[in-house]
Design a protein around this motif. Sequence first.
Motif, PDB file in Angstrom:
ATOM      1  N   LEU A   3       0.821  -1.224   0.000  1.00  0.00           N
ATOM      2  CA  LEU A   3       0.000   0.000   0.000  1.00  0.00           C
ATOM      3  C   LEU A   3       0.853   1.271   0.000  1.00  0.00           C
ATOM      4  N   LYS A   4       2.025   1.184   0.517  1.00  0.00           N
ATOM      5  CA  LYS A   4       2.877   2.388   0.652  1.00  0.00           C
ATOM      6  C   LYS A   4       3.164   3.052  -0.679  1.00  0.00           C
ATOM      7  N   PRO A   5       3.523   2.316  -1.754  1.00  0.00           N
ATOM      8  CA  PRO A   5       3.744   2.975  -3.052  1.00  0.00           C
ATOM      9  C   PRO A   5       2.465   3.642  -3.587  1.00  0.00           C
ATOM     10  N   LEU A   6       1.321   2.965  -3.361  1.00  0.00           N
ATOM     11  CA  LEU A   6       0.051   3.512  -3.857  1.00  0.00           C
ATOM     12  C   LEU A   6      -0.295   4.814  -3.142  1.00  0.00           C
ATOM     13  N   LEU A   7      -0.168   4.853  -1.825  1.00  0.00           N
ATOM     14  CA  LEU A   7      -0.457   6.089  -1.070  1.00  0.00           C
ATOM     15  C   LEU A   7       0.477   7.212  -1.466  1.00  0.00           C
ATOM     16  N   THR A   8       1.745   6.822  -1.723  1.00  0.00           N
ATOM     17  CA  THR A   8       2.732   7.833  -2.146  1.00  0.00           C
ATOM     18  C   THR A   8       2.308   8.429  -3.483  1.00  0.00           C
ATOM     19  N   PHE A   9       1.839   7.549  -4.409  1.00  0.00           N
ATOM     20  CA  PHE A   9       1.412   8.025  -5.724  1.00  0.00           C
ATOM     21  C   PHE A   9       0.211   8.973  -5.604  1.00  0.00           C
ATOM     22  N   VAL A  10      -0.776   8.609  -4.781  1.00  0.00           N
ATOM     23  CA  VAL A  10      -1.975   9.462  -4.600  1.00  0.00           C
ATOM     24  C   VAL A  10      -1.587  10.817  -4.014  1.00  0.00           C
TER      25      VAL A  10
END
Length: 550
Positions: free
Chosen positions: A4-11
């Motif tokens: 989830l960390k890469p996805l939250l960073t992208f958002v």
Amino acid sequence: MKKLKPLLTFVFVSFLWIFGTNYLIEEFVSPSYYNLFNHGKEAFYVVVTGFFFFFYVMKSDELDTAKEEEKRLSTLINSMVDFVNFKDGDGRWIEANTFGLKLFQLENVDYRGKKDSELAEYTEFYGDALRYCEISDEETWQKGVISRIEEEVLIPDGSTKTFDTLKVPLFHPDGGRKGLVVIGRDITDQKHVKNLLEESEQRYKSLFEYNPDIVYMIDIDGIITNLNPQYENITGFSVEETIGQHIKDILPRRSRTEISSIISSVISEKQPKTFELEVTNKAGNKIVLNCASVPMIINGKIAGIVGYAKDITQIRETEERLRRTEKLSVVGELSASVAHEIRNPLTSLKGFVQLLKMEDEKHQSYYQIMLDELNRINHIVGELLLLAKPQRLQYTKADIQTILYDVISLLKTEASLHNIQIDFEFLDKKLEIECEPNQLKQLFINLIKNAIEASSSGDTVLISIELTNEESVVVKVKDNGCGISDEFLKRLGEPFYSSKEKGTGLGLTVSFKIVQSHNGDIRFNSLANQGTEVLVELPMSNSHKRGKDR
């Protein structure tokens, strides 16, 4: 959470980019360029996000591929029956297969990142073995080359396993330690088989090299391929000069056809054969070998012949002596039964012939012939009685050279009549032996008389004596006469067997008996038309025979 960390960073970055760029355009861009910058930053966002998305997909594929390769490698090393271990440059475990973990009882231990000495704390039984592994690893690092050693590993059930261990050190380009690959193969069974094979070879070698008989190997073409050391001891010929020769080349001509037939029979019938072989050793003496040849079968096919040859020369000589003794016994029994019956009428005949000779002057020559023949018959009867009657020998000390002088003096007149000279090579010292002097005189009279009769006018009979050691003397009687053929030589001493026209053969029979009674030995060396040499060996002492009936 990690996914989830890469996805939250992208958002978060996306929102930051949208609101941030909108704010900057509204504050610093004129209304006429507002749409241009707004569409431009959207396009830029699409390009950048597309690039990062592509990079992420590529990396994900590479990661999946790497994981697949790692899985395959893990499956491969875990399926191996060898111990496989990967270590880093500091000796910490990176990966180990299931076989290795079970071997060292580390199945339930988080081994990654730990050294051998640290893992030793988790397995009491293999603690020392793991600590030693760390020491041997360091030795491999120091050498800087691939090392290969055999290691003994004790198993909890009390048995021992042998591992052929290979250690491969890996280095960085600058020479620093990168890693270490350890592969250990269980060679316990191979080692056991190898030891059994070595033991079998040692047993075969002992049977071959230390066999008291000759052991020989011949290929199917008749070439000698191997011989044990006993061959040289018995024949005198070296093993090296004989190996590689054809069997026919070392056999006497008279035996080649027979032996070749036997060898062919062993190969064709695949059955063992036994036979006797008479050969000549390096010293020129004949020896008798009792041979047994068996087929050598390898992988179901006959590859040659292996055999044993036992030296039975002494056995055959003993049998021949027994045969002669039996003949003497038979002659003795025959002599005892007829000698006395002959001598009684012989005495009467001799007396009447002498009486007629005194009264009849006219036929003196006839009477003399009759007396000579009667005396000859009486002499033969005397020899028969000597063979028949058991003799109680009274041994005394006598100089054998004096005995020979007396015999030579007695026979010199007869030798002169035939123009034959007798030479005696004597020693300048007394040679006293224990003997029965009269019997020895009879022995030497027989031998020297035979030499004179075999010689031609002008020949010389040579008599010599030598002290071979402190225990025996040898008397030689040598002539240059007609010699003795091989056929007659084999039968010398047999009663009633003689090469002389009027001979009885009893003279040599008596001579053999006299030598035997003195515990001596008599030998004949002769060739037809090249003379004869007789060797009589007599012991210096016969005290252990004294008083015994012979």
